[in-house]
Design a protein around this motif. Structure first.
Motif, PDB file in Angstrom:
ATOM      1  N   THR B  94       0.845  -1.188   0.000  1.00  0.00           N
ATOM      2  CA  THR B  94       0.000   0.000   0.000  1.00  0.00           C
ATOM      3  C   THR B  94       0.882   1.240   0.000  1.00  0.00           C
ATOM      4  O   THR B  94       2.094   1.140   0.229  1.00  0.00           O
ATOM      5  CB  THR B  94      -0.907   0.042   1.249  1.00  0.00           C
ATOM      6  OG1 THR B  94      -0.090   0.375   2.387  1.00  0.00           O
ATOM      7  CG2 THR B  94      -1.582  -1.288   1.506  1.00  0.00           C
ATOM      8  N   VAL B  99       1.986  -4.853   3.883  1.00  0.00           N
ATOM      9  CA  VAL B  99       1.340  -5.647   4.931  1.00  0.00           C
ATOM     10  C   VAL B  99       1.484  -7.103   4.508  1.00  0.00           C
ATOM     11  O   VAL B  99       1.050  -7.486   3.422  1.00  0.00           O
ATOM     12  CB  VAL B  99      -0.161  -5.310   5.069  1.00  0.00           C
ATOM     13  CG1 VAL B  99      -0.790  -6.174   6.160  1.00  0.00           C
ATOM     14  CG2 VAL B  99      -0.358  -3.845   5.388  1.00  0.00           C
ATOM     15  N   LEU B 119       4.521  -5.323   8.763  1.00  0.00           N
ATOM     16  CA  LEU B 119       3.831  -4.120   8.285  1.00  0.00           C
ATOM     17  C   LEU B 119       4.795  -2.948   8.401  1.00  0.00           C
ATOM     18  O   LEU B 119       5.978  -3.162   8.629  1.00  0.00           O
ATOM     19  CB  LEU B 119       2.527  -3.880   9.064  1.00  0.00           C
ATOM     20  CG  LEU B 119       2.453  -4.221  10.552  1.00  0.00           C
ATOM     21  CD1 LEU B 119       3.294  -3.261  11.355  1.00  0.00           C
ATOM     22  CD2 LEU B 119       1.034  -4.171  11.040  1.00  0.00           C
ATOM     23  N   THR B 123       1.630   2.063   9.331  1.00  0.00           N
ATOM     24  CA  THR B 123       0.358   1.330   9.347  1.00  0.00           C
ATOM     25  C   THR B 123       0.113   0.641  10.679  1.00  0.00           C
ATOM     26  O   THR B 123      -1.011   0.212  10.950  1.00  0.00           O
ATOM     27  CB  THR B 123       0.316   0.269   8.228  1.00  0.00           C
ATOM     28  OG1 THR B 123       1.431  -0.602   8.390  1.00  0.00           O
ATOM     29  CG2 THR B 123       0.362   0.901   6.867  1.00  0.00           C
ATOM     30  N   VAL B 127      -3.419  -1.068  11.958  1.00  0.00           N
ATOM     31  CA  VAL B 127      -3.577  -2.529  11.937  1.00  0.00           C
ATOM     32  C   VAL B 127      -3.786  -3.057  13.357  1.00  0.00           C
ATOM     33  O   VAL B 127      -4.593  -3.950  13.587  1.00  0.00           O
ATOM     34  CB  VAL B 127      -2.347  -3.183  11.262  1.00  0.00           C
ATOM     35  CG1 VAL B 127      -2.414  -4.702  11.375  1.00  0.00           C
ATOM     36  CG2 VAL B 127      -2.278  -2.773   9.795  1.00  0.00           C
ATOM     37  N   TYR B 161      -7.314  -1.027   6.338  1.00  0.00           N
ATOM     38  CA  TYR B 161      -6.313  -2.094   6.497  1.00  0.00           C
ATOM     39  C   TYR B 161      -6.955  -3.414   6.912  1.00  0.00           C
ATOM     40  O   TYR B 161      -6.448  -4.488   6.567  1.00  0.00           O
ATOM     41  CB  TYR B 161      -5.185  -1.651   7.432  1.00  0.00           C
ATOM     42  CG  TYR B 161      -4.204  -0.806   6.665  1.00  0.00           C
ATOM     43  CD1 TYR B 161      -3.267  -1.389   5.838  1.00  0.00           C
ATOM     44  CD2 TYR B 161      -4.291   0.584   6.673  1.00  0.00           C
ATOM     45  CE1 TYR B 161      -2.418  -0.634   5.059  1.00  0.00           C
ATOM     46  CE2 TYR B 161      -3.442   1.353   5.896  1.00  0.00           C
ATOM     47  CZ  TYR B 161      -2.506   0.744   5.098  1.00  0.00           C
ATOM     48  OH  TYR B 161      -1.669   1.492   4.307  1.00  0.00           O
TER      49      TYR B 161
END
Lengths: 181, 186
Positions: B94, B99, B119, B123, B127, B161
């Protein structure tokens, strides 16, 4: 250079340049620590993170499947970061901009030292060359040969060497060099 | 003069440097395999290269086309070599970083469990919120064809996510079904 010399800067200019070099140095140490923990700083570690994922089963091109018994010990027990092509693109664009700008800024300060022109030209090039070897080495490891992982280590070392020389010589001029009238 | 140039350059450099988001590795591959294949005495690597028809079938089913050259499953078996399950690792890239998830699958293709193994620093909070909300537990027992749980009332980024993780889990089940289960039946 053009009559401007670090040793002639006012106190505010000297403090600015010194703290900037110091800050970049701290950032470089943090980046080294980050690289050591996320990937590793040996050619083998770089290769493990960057080289193309080849079938473990020896499955040849065109074969639909392959299977092989393994010992769990063959699977890495270390939390290891894998860098695939999309992440390599992302890493390259941020690091090429970032490292080139850092090389440019510290080089800009260094241009106003009293070092001889030829030596200055060689030293100011080191961080730029290091950045290109570093990022270029990542692509070469992935797409040319895993053995080129050494280039990433060499590139990082050249960048660090350039920084150390630039910082040391600039600080010498800023604080310890007496300007001849 | 020097100071003016350096200040201007700093202003230009700041946005570029701000983009660097270091990765966060939460579990090693070995730990993920051990966790998702409890009781396995012997372990095998099973790699499949999907045919064009298999790739199209997955795309028709899910809208996602498997593009990797091959997919790897770690298979766990007991002493009598009965399948106990498989683990696959899948990654989505992303704009805020990668991820990577490990997905545990039962021999019938149902999801046994999932772990987020890697990750990015950026993020991580999104997450984590999704995981704390029970996202990973919600996959257990589903197969690739059942509707996956939609993200609940979390922040929009956390929901984004959560959907990415759910898509990765479903993809693992789809590839396992297409590349392993259906081939065994034929």
């Amino acid at each position: 250079m053009n009559g401007i010399q670090l040793s002639r800067l006012p106190l505010s200019g000297r403090i600015f340049c010194t703290l900037f070099l110091l800050g970049i140095g701290c950032g470089a140490l943090a980046a080294f620590a980050q690289a050591s923990t996320a990937v590793g700083v040996s050619p083998a570690a770089v290769q493990a993170s960057l080289a193309r994922d080849l079938p473990m089963t020896g499955m040849h091109h065109g074969e639909p499947s392959g299977e092989k018994e393994i010992d769990l010990g063959e699977i890495s027990s270390e939390a290891r970061m894998t860098i695939r092509t999309p992440l390599l693109i992302q890493t390259s664009h941020t690091h090429l901009f970032g490292q080139t700008l850092i090389a440019g800024l510290i080089g800009l300060i260094f241009l106003f030292t009293s070092v001889r022109e030829r030596t200055k030209a060689a030293i100011v090039a080191l961080p730029f060359v290091g950045s290109l070897l570093d990022i270029g080495g990542m692509w070469a490891t992935r797409f040319v040969s895993p053995s080129l992982a050494t280039l990433v280590i060499v590139g990082g070392t050249v960048f660090a060497l350039g920084y150390v020389l630039i910082a040391a010589l600039s600080i010498r001029d800023l604080w310890f060099r007496k300007e001849a009238a | 003069m020097i100071i003016r140039v350096v200040l201007l350059s700093c202003a230009i450099a700041a946005p570029a440097l701000a983009h660097v988001t270091p990765p966060v590795v939460l579990a090693s591959d070995r730990d993920a395999i051990t966790t998702l294949l409890p009781g396995a005495r012997r372990h095998f690597v099973h790699e499949v290269r999907l045919t064009e028809e298999e790739r199209q079938a997955v795309q028709k089913e899910s809208g996602w086309r498997p593009e990797e050259d091959f997919y790897r499953f770690y298979i766990g078996r007991d002493e009598q070599l009965h399948d106990l399950g498989a683990v696959a690792f899948l990654t989505e890239y992303t704009i805020h970083g990668a991820v990577r998830v490990a997905v545990g699958l039962a021999p019938d293709g149902r999801i046994k469990g999932a772990l987020v193994v890697e990750l990015s620093e950026e993020t991580y909070p999104w997450v984590k919120t999704a995981i704390d909300g029970g996202l990973l537990r919600s996959f257990a027992g589903r197969d690739a064809h059942e509707p996956f749980p939609r993200a609940g009332a979390r922040s929009s980024m956390s929901a984004f996510y959560a959907d990415i993780i759910a898509a990765l889990v479903r993809r693992a089940a789809l590839v396992y079904e297409a590349g392993v289960m259906k081939r065994q039946r034929n």
